[in-house]
Write a protein that holds these residues in place. Structure first.
Motif, PDB file in Angstrom:
ATOM      1  N   LYS A 350       0.821  -1.218   0.000  1.00 62.14           N
ATOM      2  CA  LYS A 350       0.000   0.000   0.000  1.00 62.14           C
ATOM      3  C   LYS A 350       0.849   1.260   0.000  1.00 62.14           C
ATOM      4  O   LYS A 350       0.481   2.268  -0.598  1.00 62.14           O
ATOM      5  CB  LYS A 350      -0.925  -0.008   1.214  1.00 62.14           C
ATOM      6  N   ASP A 539      -5.795  -6.317  -2.665  1.00 59.66           N
ATOM      7  CA  ASP A 539      -7.069  -6.465  -1.969  1.00 59.66           C
ATOM      8  C   ASP A 539      -8.237  -6.416  -2.946  1.00 59.66           C
ATOM      9  O   ASP A 539      -8.109  -5.973  -4.088  1.00 59.66           O
ATOM     10  CB  ASP A 539      -7.223  -5.360  -0.923  1.00 59.66           C
ATOM     11  N   SER A 541     -11.331  -5.090  -4.803  1.00 52.19           N
ATOM     12  CA  SER A 541     -11.679  -3.721  -5.204  1.00 52.19           C
ATOM     13  C   SER A 541     -13.134  -3.653  -5.646  1.00 52.19           C
ATOM     14  O   SER A 541     -13.818  -4.669  -5.804  1.00 52.19           O
ATOM     15  CB  SER A 541     -10.771  -3.254  -6.345  1.00 52.19           C
ATOM     16  N   GLU A 542     -13.595  -2.430  -5.865  1.00 58.12           N
ATOM     17  CA  GLU A 542     -14.967  -2.216  -6.323  1.00 58.12           C
ATOM     18  C   GLU A 542     -15.175  -2.798  -7.715  1.00 58.12           C
ATOM     19  O   GLU A 542     -16.243  -3.329  -8.033  1.00 58.12           O
ATOM     20  CB  GLU A 542     -15.276  -0.717  -6.316  1.00 58.12           C
ATOM     21  N   ALA A 561      -7.540  -8.695   1.907  1.00 61.02           N
ATOM     22  CA  ALA A 561      -8.626  -8.156   2.720  1.00 61.02           C
ATOM     23  C   ALA A 561      -9.664  -7.489   1.833  1.00 61.02           C
ATOM     24  O   ALA A 561      -9.404  -7.156   0.676  1.00 61.02           O
ATOM     25  CB  ALA A 561      -8.079  -7.157   3.743  1.00 61.02           C
ATOM     26  N   ALA A 562     -10.846  -7.290   2.397  1.00 61.60           N
ATOM     27  CA  ALA A 562     -11.911  -6.534   1.747  1.00 61.60           C
ATOM     28  C   ALA A 562     -12.424  -5.516   2.765  1.00 61.60           C
ATOM     29  O   ALA A 562     -12.855  -5.895   3.860  1.00 61.60           O
ATOM     30  CB  ALA A 562     -13.044  -7.460   1.298  1.00 61.60           C
ATOM     31  N   SER A 563     -12.352  -4.243   2.425  1.00 57.91           N
ATOM     32  CA  SER A 563     -12.773  -3.190   3.348  1.00 57.91           C
ATOM     33  C   SER A 563     -14.272  -3.284   3.614  1.00 57.91           C
ATOM     34  O   SER A 563     -15.017  -3.959   2.892  1.00 57.91           O
ATOM     35  CB  SER A 563     -12.416  -1.817   2.783  1.00 57.91           C
ATOM     36  N   LYS A 564     -14.717  -2.578   4.643  1.00 53.88           N
ATOM     37  CA  LYS A 564     -16.137  -2.635   5.007  1.00 53.88           C
ATOM     38  C   LYS A 564     -17.046  -2.125   3.889  1.00 53.88           C
ATOM     39  O   LYS A 564     -18.073  -2.747   3.588  1.00 53.88           O
ATOM     40  CB  LYS A 564     -16.368  -1.833   6.293  1.00 53.88           C
ATOM     41  N   PRO A 565     -16.719  -0.995   3.208  1.00 54.75           N
ATOM     42  CA  PRO A 565     -17.562  -0.584   2.073  1.00 54.75           C
ATOM     43  C   PRO A 565     -17.623  -1.626   0.952  1.00 54.75           C
ATOM     44  O   PRO A 565     -18.671  -1.814   0.331  1.00 54.75           O
ATOM     45  CB  PRO A 565     -16.896   0.710   1.588  1.00 54.75           C
ATOM     46  N   ILE A 566     -16.505  -2.316   0.720  1.00 55.74           N
ATOM     47  CA  ILE A 566     -16.499  -3.366  -0.311  1.00 55.74           C
ATOM     48  C   ILE A 566     -17.384  -4.530   0.114  1.00 55.74           C
ATOM     49  O   ILE A 566     -18.141  -5.093  -0.695  1.00 55.74           O
ATOM     50  CB  ILE A 566     -15.055  -3.844  -0.577  1.00 55.74           C
ATOM     51  N   GLN A 567     -17.328  -4.904   1.403  1.00 58.32           N
ATOM     52  CA  GLN A 567     -18.184  -5.984   1.887  1.00 58.32           C
ATOM     53  C   GLN A 567     -19.657  -5.615   1.777  1.00 58.32           C
ATOM     54  O   GLN A 567     -20.499  -6.446   1.407  1.00 58.32           O
ATOM     55  CB  GLN A 567     -17.825  -6.315   3.333  1.00 58.32           C
TER      56      GLN A 567
END
Length: 710
Positions: A350, A539, A541-542, A561-567
């Protein structure tokens, strides 16, 4: 006289009204009386007037006869054009060309879309179609100069200097490879591994107390990471084969031996876990004999060192054996000139962007160097060692992380240093061009095969209409395929076959490569189609979620990982996110999802069996119903289930019962040993000795037949 005067008065009025009209209908002799003195009817005046009017009419007719200029369509033609190619150039269909060739010596019935026309008939078609032609220009493609970068020729032996050996640790999973490296470099890498197994390729520099330096490569031992082990064997000088003394030679042990042989790399056997009570090092050495690995005590040239990586026993003996073998091999490299190396692993950080782990094989890698690997290039901004410490340069056999890549390179690519950024761009552009040309050739081959198949099918379809003229043939083929033409669009849009589209994301390029190699072994396409939509490093992505939602697919992530907005976005679109840190758990869930796509299997569970003893008729209302008197031999009979009548070995009838009675009472079930009477729906041909089987249909989940091997 009165009649003559009235005629003359009418003529005068007509001449005064429209002399030109009169001149069109009357000839001059009739129009000039001999004895008339009327000035309006004098012959010279009328002749002059008539002649002027006639000339004017001629001019009008001439102007009306001028035709507007017609612009003809110009068609580009060439030698040996097919009928289909000519029709396409004219923006017409196949039938138009046939119509244009009517009443010519050409045999229209023998013409096919791929039939070659002579030059005169090509021109004849264009002429009859009211078109012009021009000859196509022969385009000469200029050969593009090769701008690729290549390794330098071998250096002068006088310029070579000794270098540390590169040693790869290989062996079966859980045989102690990473523990051995931890003991050598005093680290705790094992505690950071998910599931207690190595799933990445690592590079470490170990300095022995005697001052010698060794670069170790740690490879995964799990069966899923065969490609990573192969890459480690190709990048190394020596292979240390770790075998557990209590477990012996296993599948990945044999595979590691094969990788070392293909790479033609010498081997040292480290018999680990010798501190365990059930350890048997001699059994391990004898098992290795079966794979042509002969240790020194059996007369071979392979050193076998008994160690305990956990307790640190005899590790110095293993290091000394490695250094001694390296001295015998006389490992040397050139430390000046353009750098050459190999990419061991690559990932996306990152904060740093694309990062690659590199083994330097020749020259010296410095900050500011311009590197090329595959279709990626970099201007080195930072170099880091295995401890994350920044370094300014790295010599031969050193393992460092390189930061500064424009695009993420692939693991296993050869690394070359070039003179400038412009040169790097030229190399990358040339390699992309070469790859495109190769893909074009492959696509062209596929297209030609499909065209050949299509033409064969077309000829087969037309074979039954060969006796007809082309007009009759066209009409007959349309009628024969009318239903197929109508349903073609819906057939294209809908498909009942199960399919699982996938998006694969991993933390490093080697992990993605390992998963894709496993998916290549998928051999259950007839059960469920498996399509990889996209794959990459990093990770979730959208774009991954949107693509999976479009194709109704699933996303599998390994160590990402998948961020909370992605989940939340994935839940909104109904896209499954399968995130795992252990490779075999990811594959287990993939197999479960594939099995879930398959339709359930119907299996029969036999509940009971009865034997027909006698037949008799029972009067129900005004009808006589045949009833079979039976005795239950096994299990029980249940009227709600299905029944099958078996005569000898052949099934005679299958269906449901109309009634089941015990004595005169209607019952639901009859148990073993009891007698009963039963009547079937739609069947009354029961005979003594027949067997009546009661069974139930049970839906069982279908499992995929794909077995990745672990």
């Amino acid at each position: 006289m009165s009649v003559m005067s009235s005629v003359m008065r009418g003529v005068r009025r007509l001449v005064q009204a429209d002399p030109a009209l009169l001149s069109n209908f009357l000839s001059p002799p009739l129009f000039c009386p001999v004895r008339s003195s009327a000035p309006l009817l004098s012959c010279p005046q009328n002749r002059k007037f008539a002649s002027k009017q006639f000339k004017g009419q001629k001019k009008e007719q001439r102007t009306q006869q001028v035709k507007p200029k017609v612009h003809k369509q110009e068609v580009e033609i060439r030698q040996r054009m097919t009928v289909e190619a000519l029709a396409k150039a004219m923006n017409k269909d196949f039938d138009h060309v046939l119509e244009a060739l009517l009443n010519t010596p050409v045999d229209l019935d023998s013409l096919q879309p791929d039939s070659v026309l002579e030059e005169r008939w090509i021109k004849e078609v264009l002429t009859r179609s009211g078109m012009k032609f021009r000859w196509a220009k022969l385009s000469e493609t200029k050969e593009r100069p090769n701008k690729d970068a290549h390794p330098r020729p071998p250096a002068d032996p006088s310029c070579l200097k000794p270098r540390p050996p590169v040693v790869t640790i290989m062996g079966h999973v859980d045989h102690g490879k990473t523990t051995l490296l931890d003991s050598l470099r005093k680290s705790q890498i094992v505690s950071m591994e998910h599931g207690g197994i190595t799933q990445h390729m690592g590079a470490f520099l170990v300095q022995l107390p005697t001052g010698e330096r060794i670069t170790f490569l740690d490879t995964p031992g799990h069966a899923a990471f065969s490609s990573i082990r192969a890459r480690g064997a190709n990048a190394t000088d020596i292979v240390v084969l770790v075998v557990a003394a209590d477990d012996g030679v296993m599948n990945q042990t044999v595979e590691s031996i094969q990788h070392a042989r293909r790479a033609k790399v010498p081997m040292i056997v480290a018999v680990n876990k010798c501190d365990k009570p059930q350890a048997d090092p001699q059994r391990v050495k004898k098992e290795l004999l079966g794979h042509d690995v002969v240790c020194e005590e059996f007369g071979g040239d392979v050193q076998a060192i008994h160690i305990s990586a956990l307790k640190g026993d005899n590790l110095m003996a293993l290091a000394e054996a490695t250094v001694a073998l390296a001295e015998v091999m006389e490992l040397k490299a050139e430390q000046s000139g353009l750098m050459e190396g190999l990419i061991i692993e690559s990932r996306t950080d990152k904060g740093k962007g694309p990062v690659s782990t590199v083994i330097v094989q020749r020259g010296t890698l410095k900050r500011g160097c311009v590197l090329v690997a595959g279709r990626s290039w970099a201007k080195v901004r930072f170099l880091f060692d295995e401890n994350g410490k920044a370094v300014k340069e790295a010599g031969p056999s050193a393992a460092v992380e390189v930061v500064g890549w424009k695009d993420q390179p692939s693991a296993g690519e050869v690394l070359l240093e070039v003179e400038s950024e412009q040169r790097a761009r030229e190399v990358v552009e040339w390699r992309m061009y070469e790859e495109e040309q190769q893909k074009l050739l492959e696509d062209q081959s596929i297209i030609e095969q499909k065209q050949k198949l299509h033409q064969e099918e077309y000829r087969k379809e037309r074979a039954e209409f060969t006796h007809l003229t082309w007009r009759q043939r066209k009409s007959a083929m349309y009628r024969a395929h009318k239903a197929k033409f109508a349903a073609r669009e819906s057939e294209r849009a809908t498909s009942d076959e199960p399919c699982l589209p996938l998006i694969i994301k991993g933390d490093v390029d080697g992990s993605v490569e390992a998963i894709l190699n496993i998916l290549e072994s998928y051999d259950a396409q007839e059960q469920c189609q498996l399509d990889v939509l996209n794959f990459g490093v990093g990770d979730i992505s959208e774009n991954d979620v949107n693509m999976a939602a479009t194709f109704s697919g699933s996303i599998y992530g390994f160590n990402v990982a998948a961020s909370k907005p992605i989940q939340q976005l994935a839940a909104q679109h109904g896209v499954p996110l399968r995130l795992h840190n252990i490779i075999y758990k990811l594959l287990d869930e993939l197999k479960a999802e594939l099995s879930g796509k398959l339709p359930s299997l119907l299996s029969e569970n036999i509940v009971g069996e009865a034997t027909v003893l006698a037949m008799f008729d029972v009067t129900v209302g005004k009808k006589k119903v045949p009833v079979a008197g039976c005795r239950v031999q096994k299990g029980h009979l249940d009227q709600r289930l299905k029944f099958r009548l078996i005569r000898g070995r052949d099934p005679v009838w299958e269906g449901s019962l109309a009634a089941l009675k015990h004595h005169k009472d209607d019952v639901q079930t009859v148990k073993t040993g009891m007698e009963c009477g039963l009547s079937a729906i739609g069947h009354g041909d029961f005979r003594p000795g027949d067997t009546v089987v009661c069974f139930e249909e049970v839906e069982a989940p279908q499992l995929t037949s794909w077995d990745p091997g672990f």
